[in-house]
Enzyme design. Structure first.
Site, PDB file in Angstrom:
ATOM      1  N   CYS A 408      -6.310  -1.066  -5.644  1.00  0.00           N
ATOM      2  CA  CYS A 408      -4.975  -1.118  -6.243  1.00  0.00           C
ATOM      3  C   CYS A 408      -4.733  -2.533  -6.719  1.00  0.00           C
ATOM      4  O   CYS A 408      -5.614  -3.396  -6.611  1.00  0.00           O
ATOM      5  CB  CYS A 408      -3.886  -0.652  -5.269  1.00  0.00           C
ATOM      6  SG  CYS A 408      -3.511  -1.812  -3.949  1.00  0.00           S
ATOM      7  N   HIS A 607       6.226  -2.594  -2.045  1.00  0.00           N
ATOM      8  CA  HIS A 607       5.742  -3.888  -1.568  1.00  0.00           C
ATOM      9  C   HIS A 607       5.629  -4.825  -2.750  1.00  0.00           C
ATOM     10  O   HIS A 607       5.701  -4.419  -3.907  1.00  0.00           O
ATOM     11  CB  HIS A 607       4.406  -3.747  -0.843  1.00  0.00           C
ATOM     12  CG  HIS A 607       3.354  -3.013  -1.608  1.00  0.00           C
ATOM     13  ND1 HIS A 607       3.353  -1.637  -1.734  1.00  0.00           N
ATOM     14  CD2 HIS A 607       2.272  -3.439  -2.310  1.00  0.00           C
ATOM     15  CE1 HIS A 607       2.316  -1.253  -2.459  1.00  0.00           C
ATOM     16  NE2 HIS A 607       1.645  -2.329  -2.834  1.00  0.00           N
TER      17      HIS A 607
END
Length: 689
Positions: A408, A607
């Site tokens: 990611c 996040h």
């Protein structure tokens, strides 16, 4: 045969444009608050403001030592010095951390002093450029400085480079940028005078659905618009992209003439888009029926034309693109024009979208979930061909698969959760010798057998791992691709003799961080983001305020009613715990705009970006439950887990969370939990099962 993600030249070019646009907007967006502050001070305290104050607005004179001198005020110094220096520092820091930010700001003083206009473009050039040069210069003597001389060399090299670049900026860059800015201003004025500025909607509206909205609005229009606002007190450029009318009209058309889930959800989406300013929420509705882009183009053009006719604009950027933010930045002489531009844009968009929906066999009852996944994964592309391997799934490969990486953007949240779920499935199938790790895109190397990546990151991952097979997913917790990967392992490893049935009884390899079993990966693999979960790792989530997930960071009845508010709520818990600064919460929003953090099974894990790690003082997780659920880009979310991680310390508890949310029975238990301790017990019990 190894399978790769199919990409056209267009999608590859789009990825490059997105990266460049993200870089440009990345210098502006963290400083939007400063732009808004300047706009508000201007609105209230200038001579024509709501409450004129000479000392603050910078008009009129006062006596100093018997002489009349003009007031300096706040308005002019903020736009001349503060905003460009913030942009330069941010851009430099993006390239080379604080050191890059400092030398970038020094150099930018040259273009500020050497010109007569606000130097936003100059700051966006000098900040990153000087930081890049500093990074290259430091690399020359990296590791070669004798002990005790590091500070001397570092300080003087930064000072010398900063001074040289400030002189170059003063003598060369400033005049060139001022000349080019003049040309850009003349082009804009020509478009206005020729009554063709509305035609920019033909580019802007499709670009928004391709997720270039922030790049266009904050990377290009905001700097140009601010310079225009200084001269004229307002700028129409602030409304070319931010007008909430086109999206509102489209969503209202779905409310009246749509069907199925699209009709049912369009009303709530309209409220979020119009009042909350989250324009991305209407993109899936366009993707379900792409011809509807005509409605938003015509609506956007109508809004722009209205502002041209009424000579209206905003003082400063409206961020987010909420009607509230728009009105707050509207000067009194533009209020009628701006308001009409929103109303007429919404009306035209509504009428055209309504005609399209009513006259089509497809009334907009398409798969909203699929369209949302398409929006998240492909950034607005109409086809998901590139999201699958040959045949629409995972294809058979030659040779065995021994290493799998889940990648990611930051390598600490989404990929970690996805890797844990995939690791569970692979382990349960008996392939415990297959190593499953997680990593950031930036740290990928061409050493893996198979790469699993979110759809929108595929174009960035493939060039780094050309020898690997690539599988793209849009649901981190329950993607059918995971089962296809297990089937692929059955074909390649077991049938090829590389993995026997007895392997199921062996100790899991590094990265099997789901039940506390496994050995820690070391060296380069761990540095690249490997999920480390050693046998003796403490499997506790809790509980005294110093733990990664503390009781005080658990809320069972969240107050947020929108995605953005939920991110704020979970981020505030991290701030209140002392784990992060307020800047990290802004980075959580930035991350969500670039890569959605919806995981599946009612879970989202917002996040910060990879660049926001400096805002983290210690690893921590927050947990907020929304019993009634909230809309997360068209998907229902009941649990929001905010994440701030340093040095992989948070990954052990994330493993517990992934295991819980991949089990429907455990999700149901979380829905029924009555206290924070119940939540901690669920995670601990599952982790130690």
């Amino acid at each position: 045969m190894a399978t790769t993600v199919e990409r056209s030249r267009g999608s590859n070019a789009r990825a490059h444009v997105q990266r460049f646009g993200t870089f440009l907007s990345g210098m502006i967006m963290p400083n939007i608050g400063a732009f808004i502050a300047w706009g508000l001070i201007t609105a209230f305290f200038i001579e024509k403001g709501f409450t004129p104050v000479p000392q603050l607005g910078g008009f009129g004179t006062h006596t100093v030592n018997g002489a009349e001198v003009p007031w300096t005020g706040l308005v002019s110094p903020m736009i001349t010095y503060l905003l460009p220096l913030l942009i330069a520092y941010t851009g430099g820091r993006m390239i080379y951390d604080v050191r890059g930010g400092v030398v970038g700001a020094i150099a930018t003083m040259g273009v500020i002093v050497g010109t007569n206009i606000p130097m936003f473009i100059g700051a966006m050039i000098m900040g990153p450029l000087t930081a890049w040069l500093m990074k290259k210069i430091d690399s020359i003597w990296d590791g070669k400085i004798k002990p005790g001389f590091e500070m001397l060399v570092n300080n003087f090299s930064a000072g010398i480079l900063g001074a040289i670049m400030a002189l170059i900026a003063f003598l060369v860059v400033g005049p060139v940028v001022e000349f080019l800015s003049g040309i850009a201003a003349n082009v804009v004025q020509f478009l206005v005078n020729a009554q063709i500025l509305p035609l920019t909607s033909i580019l802007i509206e499709p670009a928004k659905v391709l997720f270039l909205n922030n790049a266009i609005n904050h990377g290009i229009l905001t700097p140009l618009g601010t310079e225009q606002s200084v001269q004229a007190g307002k700028s129409i450029l602030f409304l070319l992209e931010a007008n909430p009318g086109p999206g509102l009209g489209l969503l209202l058309a779905y409310v009246f003439f749509g069907r199925g889930a699209a009709k049912a959800s369009a009303g709530g989406a309209a409220l979020i888009q119009f009042v909350g300013g989250i324009h991305e929420i209407y993109f899936p509705y366009v993707l379900m029926k792409p011809v509807l882009i005509v409605a938003t183009i015509c609506g956007g053009a109508t809004g722009i034309l209205t502002n041209v006719i009424f000579n209206s604009g905003l003082r400063a950027p409206a961020a987010p693109g909420s009607i509230i933010a728009v009105w707050l930045q509207t000067p009194p002489d533009s209020f009628i024009g701006v308001t009409l531009s929103v109303i007429l844009a919404a009306t035209v968009s509504f009428l055209i979208a309504s005609v399209i929906l009513r006259t089509s066999k497809d009334k907009g009852e398409g798969d909203l979930s699929a369209a949302t996944s398409q929006m998240e994964g492909m950034k607005g592309k109409k086809s998901s061909v590139a999201s699958t391997l040959t045949g629409g799934g995972v294809a058979t490969a030659q040779g065995t698969i021994n290493t799998i990486v889940f990648a990611c953007d930051a390598g600490m949240g989404s990929s970690a959760m996805g890797a844990s779920v995939l690791r569970n499935k692979i382990k349960a199938a008996g392939f415990s010798d297959v190593k499953v790790t997680n990593a950031s895109i930036a740290s990928l190397t061409d050493t893996y057998d198979l790469v699993v990546v979110h759809q929108d990151l595929a174009a960035r991952a493939e060039p780094k791992t050309p020898s690997a097979q690539h599988v793209t997913v849009d649901n981190f917790m329950g993607s059918p691709r995971y089962d296809e990967i297990v089937e692929l392992l059955e074909q390649t490893n077991r049938e090829g003799g590389a993995a026997s049935a007895e392997a199921a009884g062996e100790a899991p390899s590094a990265g099997a961080g789901t039940t506390g079993a496994g050995t820690a990966a070391t060296g380069a693999a761990a540095g690249a983001g490997t999920w480390v979960a050693p046998d003796d790792a403490p499997h506790t989530a809790a509980g005294n305020g110093d733990g990664i997930l503390a009781e005080r960071s658990i809320v069972l009845d969240g107050s947020a009613s929108s995605q953005a508010a939920a991110i704020e709520e979970s981020g505030k818990l991290l701030v209140d715990s002392g784990a992060v600064t307020g800047d990290y919460v802004a980075a959580m929003h930035e991350r969500e705009r670039s890569v959605p953090t919806y995981m599946g099974n009612f879970l989202a894990i917002p996040h910060g970006t990879n660049e926001a790690k400096d805002f983290i003082s210690r690893s921590a997780i927050s947990f907020v439950r929304y019993p009634e659920g909230i809309d997360w880009n068209g998907k229902p979310v009941k649990f929001v887990v905010g994440i701030a991680g340093r040095n992989n310390e948070h990954l052990n508890i994330l493993s517990s969370i992934a295991k819980v949310f991949s089990d429907q029975e455990q999700v149901a238990r979380l829905e029924q939990a009555r206290s924070a301790r119940d939540v901690l017990d669920i995670f601990d019990r599952v982790n130690n099962a």
